[in-house]
Design an enzyme around this catalytic site. Structure first.
Site, PDB file in Angstrom:
ATOM      1  N   LYS A  46       7.232  -2.556  -3.112  1.00 60.34           N
ATOM      2  CA  LYS A  46       7.455  -1.570  -2.100  1.00 60.34           C
ATOM      3  C   LYS A  46       8.248  -1.856  -0.759  1.00 60.34           C
ATOM      4  CE  LYS A  46       3.341   0.764  -3.825  1.00 60.34           C
ATOM      5  NZ  LYS A  46       2.268   1.640  -3.651  1.00 60.34           N
ATOM      6  N   GLU A  63       5.648   7.689  -5.531  1.00 61.87           N
ATOM      7  CA  GLU A  63       5.980   7.684  -4.056  1.00 61.87           C
ATOM      8  C   GLU A  63       7.511   8.340  -4.021  1.00 61.87           C
ATOM      9  OE1 GLU A  63       5.103   3.768  -2.887  1.00 61.87           O
ATOM     10  OE2 GLU A  63       2.943   4.189  -3.072  1.00 61.87           O
ATOM     11  N   HIS A  71       8.496   6.664 -10.106  1.00 61.82           N
ATOM     12  CA  HIS A  71       7.315   6.218  -9.252  1.00 61.82           C
ATOM     13  C   HIS A  71       6.644   7.412  -8.339  1.00 61.82           C
ATOM     14  CE1 HIS A  71       4.452   4.282  -6.321  1.00 61.82           C
ATOM     15  NE2 HIS A  71       4.449   3.313  -7.420  1.00 61.82           N
ATOM     16  N   ASN A 102       5.107  -4.421  -7.722  1.00 67.98           N
ATOM     17  CA  ASN A 102       5.862  -3.596  -6.993  1.00 67.98           C
ATOM     18  C   ASN A 102       5.630  -3.930  -5.344  1.00 67.98           C
ATOM     19  OD1 ASN A 102       7.266  -1.312  -5.829  1.00 67.98           O
ATOM     20  ND2 ASN A 102       5.979   0.431  -6.488  1.00 67.98           N
ATOM     21  N   GLY A 136      -2.991   2.857  -4.274  1.00 70.03           N
ATOM     22  CA  GLY A 136      -3.076   2.266  -2.867  1.00 70.03           C
ATOM     23  C   GLY A 136      -4.579   3.000  -2.352  1.00 70.03           C
ATOM     24  N   GLU A 175       0.351   5.614 -14.170  1.00 72.74           N
ATOM     25  CA  GLU A 175      -0.366   5.442 -12.649  1.00 72.74           C
ATOM     26  C   GLU A 175      -0.773   6.800 -12.125  1.00 72.74           C
ATOM     27  OE1 GLU A 175       1.640   1.995 -10.692  1.00 72.74           O
ATOM     28  OE2 GLU A 175       3.055   4.018 -10.279  1.00 72.74           O
ATOM     29  N   SER A 219      -4.386   0.749  -7.899  1.00 72.58           N
ATOM     30  CA  SER A 219      -5.546  -0.202  -7.350  1.00 72.58           C
ATOM     31  C   SER A 219      -6.016  -1.488  -8.434  1.00 72.58           C
ATOM     32  CB  SER A 219      -6.790   0.827  -6.754  1.00 72.58           C
ATOM     33  OG  SER A 219      -6.217   1.324  -5.671  1.00 72.58           O
TER      34      SER A 219
HETATM   35  C1  PEP Z   1       2.010   0.951  -7.341  1.00 73.71           C
HETATM   36  O1  PEP Z   1       2.570   1.851  -6.412  1.00 73.71           O
HETATM   37  O2  PEP Z   1       2.884   1.038  -8.194  1.00 73.71           O
HETATM   38  C2  PEP Z   1       0.643   0.694  -7.205  1.00 73.71           C
HETATM   39  C3  PEP Z   1       0.159   0.471  -8.513  1.00 73.71           C
HETATM   40  O3  PEP Z   1       0.300   0.371  -6.057  1.00 73.71           O
HETATM   41  P1  PEP Z   1      -1.351  -0.138  -6.004  1.00 73.71           P
HETATM   42  O4  PEP Z   1      -1.525  -1.370  -6.769  1.00 73.71           O
HETATM   43  O5  PEP Z   1      -1.409  -0.723  -4.331  1.00 73.71           O
HETATM   44  O6  PEP Z   1      -2.395   0.944  -6.069  1.00 73.71           O
END
Ligand code: PEP
Length: 247
Positions: free
Chosen positions: A11, A94, A92, A9, A170, A164, A210
């Site tokens: 972003k 976000e 997601h 992803n 993040g 997630e 992460s």
């Molecule tokens: C995400 O936003 O889907 C994600 C997993 O981000 P990160 O790996 O940076 O935590």
């Protein structure tokens, strides 16, 4: 056969040159039959990635559910189909939190993507206050019931789920393998109760939050973790290739 998937992803990151460079390196990775790479790219690179595509699937991070119309600045599923994009990311955290996407909107987007035969990576996961109250299972079940479980037995096969935990996205605070595997087992059990063993056993359930080249092997070794949705660590080809090699 259940697929093992690493989905990037990106972003709102990268230049076109950087995006193409990572993509070309991903195309060189040797994959087994049950392994898949998906890149969820910013819209503006989708066409260029499709021109370079051999086996890596190209996905969009979002779309507007209307087929066309007066929605300045938006991109419809028809635009994605026109580019022959194969996958979409829906739900997601976000988009839920920063763009106020409601359960109703997410459900509508799932229906539009299903109708148009796109593969869907559906994201779910609890914020930290819910985890602290130990209500994460019921929270995630509610998300699946509100967004997903209206699909029939054929339609659900277009879905992979990305668990997630919002507190891990993040932040550098990865879920422990025990926390992640417990939730993945729970999600698979919920899918089994709604759709039966065969469908739940075939479904890919990815971990996101992460995940990086240091922790991916341990996470992906868990029985119910079939790969990862990778944000920050997907922006460097070398790290992403290491994560893929731990599938
Ligand atoms: C995400 O936003 O889907 C994600 C997993 O981000 P990160 O790996 O940076 O935590």
């Amino acid at each position: 056969m259940r697929k093992n998937i690493v989905a990037a992803n990106w972003k709102m990151n990268l230049t076109k040159k950087e995006a193409l460079s990572i993509f070309e390196q991903l195309e060189e990775v040797q994959l087994k039959d049950n392994q898949e790479i998906i890149v969820f790219s910013p819209y503006v690179f989708l066409d260029a990635l499709k021109q370079k595509q051999k086996k890596v699937k190209v996905g969009a991070q979002n779309f507007h559910p209307a087929p066309h119309g007066a929605y300045t600045g938006k991109v419809s599923i028809n635009h994605l189909l026109d580019l022959e994009v194969e996958c979409v990311l829906i739900g997601h955290s976000e988009r839920r939190m920063l763009f106020n996407e409601s359960d109703e909107l997410i459900k509508t987007k799932i229906d539009v993507a299903v109708e148009n035969k796109l593969e869907i990576v559906f994201c779910c996961g609890e914020p930290i206050d819910i985890r602290n109250k130990s209500s994460h299972c019921s929270y995630v079940l509610q998300q699946m019931e509100a967004n997903l479980f209206h699909l029939d037995h054929e339609q659900i096969k277009q879905i992979s789920i990305a668990y997630e935990p919002v507190w891990a996205i993040g932040t550098g605070k990865t879920a422990t393998t025990e926390q992640a595997e417990n939730m993945h087992r729970f999600i698979r059990m919920c899918v089994e109760q709604r759709y039966g063993f065969e469908i739940s056993n075939e479904m890919s359930i990815l971990y996101g939050g992460s995940c990086n080249a240091t922790n991916s092997s341990e996470l992906f070794a868990c029985e119910n973790i079939d790969g990862g949705l990778i944000g920050g660590a997907s922006l460097k080809a070398e790290e992403l290739c290491k994560i893929i090699s731990s599938l």
